[in-house]
Motif scaffolding. Structure first.
Motif, short mmCIF file in Angstrom:
data_model
loop_
_atom_site.label_atom_id
_atom_site.label_comp_id
_atom_site.label_asym_id
_atom_site.label_seq_id
_atom_site.Cartn_x
_atom_site.Cartn_y
_atom_site.Cartn_z
N THR A 224 -8.61 -18.06 4.85
CA THR A 224 -9.02 -18.26 6.23
C THR A 224 -7.82 -18.75 7.03
OG1 THR A 224 -9.71 -20.47 5.59
CG2 THR A 224 -11.42 -18.77 5.65
N THR A 225 -8.02 -18.95 8.32
CA THR A 225 -6.92 -19.42 9.16
C THR A 225 -6.35 -20.75 8.68
OG1 THR A 225 -8.69 -20.20 10.63
CG2 THR A 225 -7.52 -18.21 11.31
N ASP A 226 -7.22 -21.69 8.34
CA ASP A 226 -6.72 -22.99 7.91
C ASP A 226 -6.03 -22.92 6.55
OD1 ASP A 226 -9.46 -22.45 7.11
OD2 ASP A 226 -9.54 -24.45 6.24
N GLU A 227 -6.48 -22.01 5.69
CA GLU A 227 -5.83 -21.86 4.38
C GLU A 227 -4.46 -21.21 4.52
OE1 GLU A 227 -9.91 -21.63 1.69
OE2 GLU A 227 -9.10 -19.80 2.59
N LEU A 228 -4.33 -20.27 5.45
CA LEU A 228 -3.00 -19.70 5.72
C LEU A 228 -2.07 -20.78 6.27
CD1 LEU A 228 -0.89 -17.48 6.11
CD2 LEU A 228 -2.04 -16.87 8.26
N SER A 229 -2.58 -21.60 7.17
CA SER A 229 -1.76 -22.67 7.74
C SER A 229 -1.29 -23.63 6.65
CB SER A 229 -2.56 -23.42 8.80
OG SER A 229 -1.78 -24.42 9.41
N ALA A 230 -2.18 -23.99 5.73
CA ALA A 230 -1.81 -24.89 4.64
C ALA A 230 -0.76 -24.26 3.74
CB ALA A 230 -3.05 -25.27 3.83
N ALA A 231 -0.89 -22.96 3.50
CA ALA A 231 0.10 -22.26 2.67
C ALA A 231 1.46 -22.22 3.35
CB ALA A 231 -0.38 -20.85 2.37
N MET A 232 1.45 -22.08 4.66
CA MET A 232 2.72 -22.12 5.40
C MET A 232 3.34 -23.50 5.32
SD MET A 232 1.47 -19.83 8.66
CE MET A 232 2.94 -20.12 9.68
N ASP A 233 2.52 -24.53 5.38
CA ASP A 233 3.03 -25.89 5.20
C ASP A 233 3.71 -26.04 3.84
OD1 ASP A 233 1.97 -26.62 7.66
OD2 ASP A 233 0.18 -27.57 6.81
N ALA A 234 3.05 -25.50 2.81
CA ALA A 234 3.57 -25.63 1.46
C ALA A 234 4.86 -24.84 1.26
CB ALA A 234 2.52 -25.17 0.45
N ALA A 235 5.02 -23.78 2.07
CA ALA A 235 6.21 -22.92 1.93
C ALA A 235 7.39 -23.41 2.76
CB ALA A 235 5.86 -21.49 2.36
N GLU A 236 7.19 -24.44 3.56
CA GLU A 236 8.27 -24.93 4.41
C GLU A 236 9.47 -25.40 3.58
OE1 GLU A 236 8.59 -24.61 7.47
OE2 GLU A 236 6.67 -24.75 8.50
N PRO A 237 10.71 -25.27 4.09
CA PRO A 237 11.04 -24.73 5.41
C PRO A 237 11.09 -23.19 5.38
CG PRO A 237 13.03 -25.47 4.34
CD PRO A 237 11.90 -25.80 3.40
N LEU A 238 10.44 -22.57 6.34
CA LEU A 238 10.41 -21.11 6.40
C LEU A 238 11.58 -20.53 7.18
CD1 LEU A 238 6.58 -20.53 6.91
CD2 LEU A 238 7.96 -19.76 4.97
N GLY A 239 12.25 -21.37 7.95
CA GLY A 239 13.42 -20.89 8.69
C GLY A 239 13.01 -20.07 9.91
N GLU A 240 13.92 -19.16 10.29
CA GLU A 240 13.72 -18.35 11.49
C GLU A 240 13.79 -16.88 11.12
OE1 GLU A 240 16.22 -17.72 15.56
OE2 GLU A 240 15.63 -19.79 15.12
N TRP A 241 12.96 -16.06 11.78
CA TRP A 241 12.82 -14.65 11.48
C TRP A 241 12.96 -13.82 12.74
CZ3 TRP A 241 11.72 -13.48 6.27
CH2 TRP A 241 11.47 -14.60 5.48
#
Length: 207
Positions: free
Chosen positions: A52-69
């Motif tokens: 879900t949206t919140d689970e994607l957000s949490a996964a992005m938190d866990a993947a930080e730093p994601l840098g710039e694209w």
């Protein structure tokens, strides 16, 4: 020539449940961009079936730093709808994800591309489970209207692939073996729909 970098954010539709890597729509989109003369890497994908949206957000938190694209795509929300969450909750969480996507694209809204949520209500899985196809369609139309509203407010491109998913989207050729998720052929239709907008976004300065 320097390759542009691409981050694809989403759920089962972005990770391509039931298809091989080359069949995923973001990978097909990157291939289409290269064929059009735009040098871009295959995407880094942050997506998992069921998110879900919140689970994607949490996964992005866990993947930080994601840098710039240089390019970021976002397709998320079907599991919010499947779990019966409200459109208002979706809009708030989607808007925050959209803002994060813009930040990841170097604060360039013109380098972010959103795809609408496809309609799973046309699939054999939905019929077998006794789901009301019209109710699913109505829910998803409301979700997609909210997402488009957020994109318009932030100057982000929005591509409708829901209509495509409803056009023969329940046929065997358009589905993976589970009768729910799209086949590579269906993903190709989505990539083709997104390609002109992606070319426009990446052909200029992306500001």
């Amino acid at each position: 020539m320097t390759q542009l970098t691409y981050l694809a954010l989403g759920d089962s539709y972005t990770i391509g449940e039931g298809v091989d890597d080359a069949g995923r729509w973001p990978v097909q989109l990157a291939a289409g961009l290269r064929a059009s003369g735009i040098a871009i890497d295959d995407p880094r994908i942050i997506a998992t079936t069921g998110w879900t949206t919140d689970e994607l957000s949490a996964a992005m938190d866990a993947a930080e730093p994601l840098g710039e694209w240089e390019f970021v795509s976002l397709l998320i929300g079907v599991n919010n709808q499947y779990r019966g969450r409200s459109v208002d909750d979706y809009l708030g969480e989607f808007t925050r994800l959209l803002q994060r996507a813009i930040a990841l694209a170097g604060d360039r809204a013109g380098r972010v591309l959103v795809l609408s949520i496809p309609d799973w209500g046309v699939t054999p899985f939905a019929f077998a489970g006794g789901h009301d196809a019209q109710a699913v369609a109505d829910d998803l139309d409301a979700y997609n209207a909210a997402a488009r509203e957020a994109c318009d407010a932030h100057g982000v491109a929005f591509v409708d692939i829901t209509t495509i998913s409803r056009d023969d989207g329940g046929s065997v050729a358009m589905l993976a073996d589970d009768g729910l998720h799209p086949s590579a052929a269906q993903y190709a239709r989505w990539a083709d729909a997104a390609l002109p907008m992606a070319i426009r976004l990446l052909g200029g300065d992306g500001a």
